[in-house]
Design an enzyme around this catalytic site. Structure first.
Site, PDB file in Angstrom:
ATOM      1  N   TYR A  93     -11.027   6.615   3.139  1.00 54.39           N
ATOM      2  CA  TYR A  93     -10.443   5.279   3.032  1.00 54.39           C
ATOM      3  C   TYR A  93     -11.450   4.296   2.437  1.00 54.39           C
ATOM      4  O   TYR A  93     -11.108   3.454   1.604  1.00 54.39           O
ATOM      5  CB  TYR A  93      -9.980   4.787   4.403  1.00 54.39           C
ATOM      6  CG  TYR A  93      -8.651   5.360   4.820  1.00 54.39           C
ATOM      7  CD1 TYR A  93      -7.459   4.833   4.336  1.00 54.39           C
ATOM      8  CD2 TYR A  93      -8.572   6.437   5.694  1.00 54.39           C
ATOM      9  CE1 TYR A  93      -6.232   5.360   4.705  1.00 54.39           C
ATOM     10  CE2 TYR A  93      -7.356   6.971   6.082  1.00 54.39           C
ATOM     11  CZ  TYR A  93      -6.190   6.429   5.581  1.00 54.39           C
ATOM     12  OH  TYR A  93      -4.982   6.953   5.947  1.00 54.39           O
TER      13      TYR A  93
ATOM     14  N   HIS B 237       1.868   4.830  -2.682  1.00 53.47           N
ATOM     15  CA  HIS B 237       2.038   6.276  -2.499  1.00 53.47           C
ATOM     16  C   HIS B 237       3.402   6.730  -3.013  1.00 53.47           C
ATOM     17  O   HIS B 237       3.535   7.824  -3.577  1.00 53.47           O
ATOM     18  CB  HIS B 237       1.900   6.641  -1.018  1.00 53.47           C
ATOM     19  CG  HIS B 237       0.516   6.482  -0.476  1.00 53.47           C
ATOM     20  ND1 HIS B 237      -0.591   7.000  -1.103  1.00 53.47           N
ATOM     21  CD2 HIS B 237       0.057   5.870   0.653  1.00 53.47           C
ATOM     22  CE1 HIS B 237      -1.670   6.725  -0.396  1.00 53.47           C
ATOM     23  NE2 HIS B 237      -1.307   6.037   0.668  1.00 53.47           N
TER      24      HIS B 237
ATOM     25  N   GLU C 141      -6.189   7.699  -1.552  1.00 57.82           N
ATOM     26  CA  GLU C 141      -5.900   6.321  -1.148  1.00 57.82           C
ATOM     27  C   GLU C 141      -6.247   5.298  -2.223  1.00 57.82           C
ATOM     28  O   GLU C 141      -5.865   4.129  -2.126  1.00 57.82           O
ATOM     29  CB  GLU C 141      -6.653   5.978   0.142  1.00 57.82           C
ATOM     30  CG  GLU C 141      -6.255   6.803   1.352  1.00 57.82           C
ATOM     31  CD  GLU C 141      -4.812   6.596   1.780  1.00 57.82           C
ATOM     32  OE1 GLU C 141      -4.250   5.511   1.495  1.00 57.82           O
ATOM     33  OE2 GLU C 141      -4.226   7.514   2.382  1.00 57.82           O
TER      34      GLU C 141
ATOM     35  N   HIS D 237       3.043   7.029  -6.686  1.00 54.06           N
ATOM     36  CA  HIS D 237       2.201   8.178  -7.040  1.00 54.06           C
ATOM     37  C   HIS D 237       3.043   9.452  -7.006  1.00 54.06           C
ATOM     38  O   HIS D 237       2.901  10.341  -7.857  1.00 54.06           O
ATOM     39  CB  HIS D 237       1.027   8.281  -6.071  1.00 54.06           C
ATOM     40  CG  HIS D 237      -0.178   8.949  -6.638  1.00 54.06           C
ATOM     41  ND1 HIS D 237      -1.413   8.918  -6.048  1.00 54.06           N
ATOM     42  CD2 HIS D 237      -0.352   9.698  -7.759  1.00 54.06           C
ATOM     43  CE1 HIS D 237      -2.287   9.589  -6.766  1.00 54.06           C
ATOM     44  NE2 HIS D 237      -1.665  10.085  -7.809  1.00 54.06           N
TER      45      HIS D 237
ATOM     46  N   HIS E 154       0.836  -1.206   0.000  1.00 60.55           N
ATOM     47  CA  HIS E 154       0.000   0.000   0.000  1.00 60.55           C
ATOM     48  C   HIS E 154       0.873   1.259   0.000  1.00 60.55           C
ATOM     49  O   HIS E 154       0.673   2.171  -0.818  1.00 60.55           O
ATOM     50  CB  HIS E 154      -0.907  -0.015   1.233  1.00 60.55           C
ATOM     51  CG  HIS E 154      -1.745   1.203   1.408  1.00 60.55           C
ATOM     52  ND1 HIS E 154      -3.084   1.243   1.087  1.00 60.55           N
ATOM     53  CD2 HIS E 154      -1.449   2.459   1.861  1.00 60.55           C
ATOM     54  CE1 HIS E 154      -3.570   2.438   1.336  1.00 60.55           C
ATOM     55  NE2 HIS E 154      -2.588   3.198   1.805  1.00 60.55           N
ATOM     56  N   GLU E 155       1.823   1.316   0.915  1.00 59.26           N
ATOM     57  CA  GLU E 155       2.649   2.524   1.023  1.00 59.26           C
ATOM     58  C   GLU E 155       3.528   2.715  -0.210  1.00 59.26           C
ATOM     59  O   GLU E 155       3.788   3.846  -0.628  1.00 59.26           O
ATOM     60  CB  GLU E 155       3.504   2.467   2.295  1.00 59.26           C
ATOM     61  CG  GLU E 155       2.704   2.438   3.595  1.00 59.26           C
ATOM     62  CD  GLU E 155       1.755   3.630   3.763  1.00 59.26           C
ATOM     63  OE1 GLU E 155       2.014   4.694   3.155  1.00 59.26           O
ATOM     64  OE2 GLU E 155       0.751   3.491   4.486  1.00 59.26           O
TER      65      GLU E 155
END
Length: 662
Positions: free
Chosen positions: A595, A458, A483, A461, A454-455
């Site tokens: 979220y 980011h 998210e 991105h 998940h991180e």
């Protein structure tokens, strides 16, 4: 590519408290001088370019200075970094409250000729910000507003500092920790006076207790202490909400939530309420079924007179239920995910999917490469000839006073300079993975693998967007969309081929066997009702406190909404869990619903584009082009439509939750 020289030097991490303060002074003095120069321009020379350049410079030079407070081992440097954040936020408030600057920008908008789509969006956003800042109010009200904003900023920074640098501990005897895997217990610090194990409230210490400690009294004591670990923030929380109500009232909004959501995809506070109510109505029957199953298991373990299900029961019985029904041992799964194997493998998965290459760089603290010897540093390059993309850092292990969870910071934005050259982005992932013990290397739970995936979403991105203006770079999108890309990428952690690829038993080096992979995948939606209701509780609490007209006892409200929504009871004496709800002080206020909201988009994106072939480079290129590259430079709905080939819908999301095997 490893021999290529990046066209932009990486930041140096060699600040002292004194040099940080000196650099901050230079940055702020230069910014004030540039602002004065902008407002003194004759009408014929007024453009938005100078403001865009100022914004980019402030972010590029200011963000690294404020980052130290989350990662430095030097208390004085952390304090200087916190002070820098306060000063930069105060300057930001001063800037946004300058009526003369707003008038110049309005003049520039009237004189502007044909604009590109991104230029037009920049102008639109800047002018809207002026109105939302209250620059059309009378002077007396503007002064009051500026004072309130500065006090709000100061309180939020203090709240975050208390949360991030919390140092609480709790001690138990080895007997009280029965059930926790011995390698975990051996890693706990031992007190010299009584030999008890001393646990911090950081995830690698406290989560194994919640999941494995057989003694419910141990779990209860630990949960009550954990929930109250930042009680010092309780009064700050009250003060922040009071100030937000005043600001919303001055600006003419019905509530702070209405002010915040005006610029999000959902558009209004009522839209948030409606969304939460709709999802809750669909999930409640599933959640009640989950609770009945877990309560039945609790009665088997603790006796037929166990009629209540508490917060400190959730992690323990959720884990036990998975083990009993699927014969899935989380501790065994963990053995297949050694950090030193999993992290580089996940990075290689992303390299294949997105057409990039990570090149490791030196990490010498003495040279200023990194801020701590645990930190890894990488340059990211495009695999198909698009050159250098940026830098990223991975700071993965816990230490005292470090940010306690997992998050990604944008340290330098990507943007186009006035001369047409490129400023490349820099970002850092901060996490708290379990460290090695005397018996075995650092291992990751499957949940930690999901978090890492998940991180990293980011990270990409930030690094793979390519915008003209820094304010649109990377994750600078609507908060209820930000998210979605990372939530989508969590799906890879449930794909058999990916699980096999990134697993390697720490002793045998064998990947996860197919039968274990099958059990992991089946576990995805076990107790999903209660799990999602927990998320809705946080979203409901957030939107409730930010639409309330009058103050109330927010601790009692926290515990009441939790019990009503997530179907679990808390302690007899209400604990101030909201005092550790740091999202509401860090830009997610009236936005925690995002979220779940973004999960709707994430499910649709994965099923529509990636489900057939999750590792398809072609799909990865489309994802880079239509979701990551634009950043916030176009409307998020336009990016979704371009990626999906149609408007998004909730079908995949609801099928995931309600159509999953029970």
């Amino acid at each position: 590519m490893s021999a290529l020289q990046p066209p932009q030097a990486a930041p140096l991490w060699n600040h002292t408290p004194e040099t940080l303060k000196a650099e901050l002074d230079v940055v702020l003095a230069s910014a004030r001088s540039k602002l004065d120069a902008i407002v003194s321009l004759p009408p014929s020379e007024r453009t938005f370019a100078a403001l865009a350049e100022l914004e980019a410079t402030l972010s590029s030079r200011g963000e690294p200075l404020t980052f130290y407070q989350n990662v430095s081992t030097d208390a004085e440097l952390r304090d200087a970094s916190e002070a820098a954040e306060n000063a930069l936020k105060e300057f930001g408030i001063e800037r946004e409250m300058r009526v003369d600057l707003f008038e110049v920008l309005k003049d520039a908008s009237r004189a502007t000729g044909p604009l590109s789509a991104e230029d037009a969006r920049f102008v639109e956003k800047v002018l809207l910000e002026g109105k939302r800042a209250g620059l059309e109010l009378p002077e007396e009200q503007r002064k009051e507003l500026e004072s309130l904003k500065k006090e709000l900023s100061r309180l939020c920074v203090t709240f975050q500092k208390n949360y991030g640098q919390e140092k609480g501990k709790i001690a138990f005897s080895v007997e009280e920790l029965e059930g926790i895997p011995p390698p975990v217990v051996s890693g706990y610090a031992k007190r010299a006076d009584d030999g008890k194990c001393e646990l911090t409230f950081r995830p690698p210490d406290i989560m194994p207790l919640f999941k494995y400690a057989k003694n419910p009294e141990t779990r209860r004591k630990a949960w009550e202490a954990y929930e109250s670990r930042v009680a010092v923030n309780e009064e700050i929380f009250d003060s922040v909400l009071a100030i937000r109500r005043k600001i919303a009232d001055l600006l003419g909004y019905d509530s702070w939530a209405d002010y915040v959501t005006e610029v999000k995809m959902v558009k209004s506070a009522q839209g948030v309420h409606d969304f939460i109510s709709d999802v809750e109505s669909k999930l409640l029957p599933v959640g009640k079924r989950d609770r009945e199953q877990l309560l039945a298991l609790k009665k088997e373990e603790e006796g037929a007179d166990s009629t209540e299900f508490y917060m400190w029961d959730w992690f323990y019985y959720d884990r036990l239920y998975v083990e009993r029904t699927l014969d899935l041992d989380d501790a065994l799964v963990k053995e297949y995910f050694p950090v030193e194997e999993v992290v580089p493998t996940i990075m290689k998965v992303y390299e294949t999917l997105l057409g990039v290459e990570f090149v490791p760089l030196s990490n010498e603290v003495e040279k200023g490469d990194v801020w701590h010897p645990d930190v890894q540093r990488f340059a990211l390059w495009d695999s198909h000839g698009d050159g250098f993309l940026g830098y990223t850092y991975l700071d993965l292990y816990p230490r005292e006073a470090k940010f306690p969870h997992a998050a990604v910071w944008s340290l330098v934005p990507g943007f186009t300079r006035p001369d047409g050259s490129r400023s490349y982005p820099v970002c850092a992932m901060v996490a708290n993975l379990a460290k090695s013990t005397p018996e075995r290397p650092a291992l990751m739970t499957h949940a930690s693998v999901v978090t890492f995936f998940h991180e990293m979403g980011h990270v990409f991105h930030n690094l793979l967007s390519k915008t003209k203006y820094s304010r649109f770079d990377g994750t600078s999108v609507a908060n209820d969309f930000v998210e979605a890309p990372s939530k989508m990428l969590e799906n890879w952690c449930w794909v058999p081929s990916v699980l096999e690829k990134m697993s390697s038993h720490y002793k045998t080096k064998e990947p996860l066997p197919s039968e274990l992979i099958e059990k992991i995948i089946k576990s995805r939606y076990v107790n999903v009702g209660m799990s999602m209701l927990r998320q809705l509780f946080l979203a409901k609490y957030d939107i409730t406190v930010h639409t309330a007209k009058e103050p109330e006892n927010y601790t009692k409200l926290w515990n009441r909404i939790r019990e009503d929504t997530s179907l679990v009871k808390g302690p007899e004496i209400d604990a101030p869990g909201q005092a550790a709800f740091a999202h509401l002080m860090g830009g997610y206020e009236a936005g925690y619903y995002g979220y779940t909201y973004s999960s709707v988009f994430a499910a649709d994106m994965f099923r529509t584009v990636f489900a057939k072939d999750p590792l398809s480079p072609e799909a990865g290129r489309l994802y880079r082009k239509e979701i990551l590259r634009p950043g916030g430079s176009r409307d998020e709905m336009d990016s979704l439509k371009a990626f999906l080939g149609r408007p998004p819908n909730a079908e995949a999301f609801l099928e995931q939750l309600l159509g999953a095997p029970q």
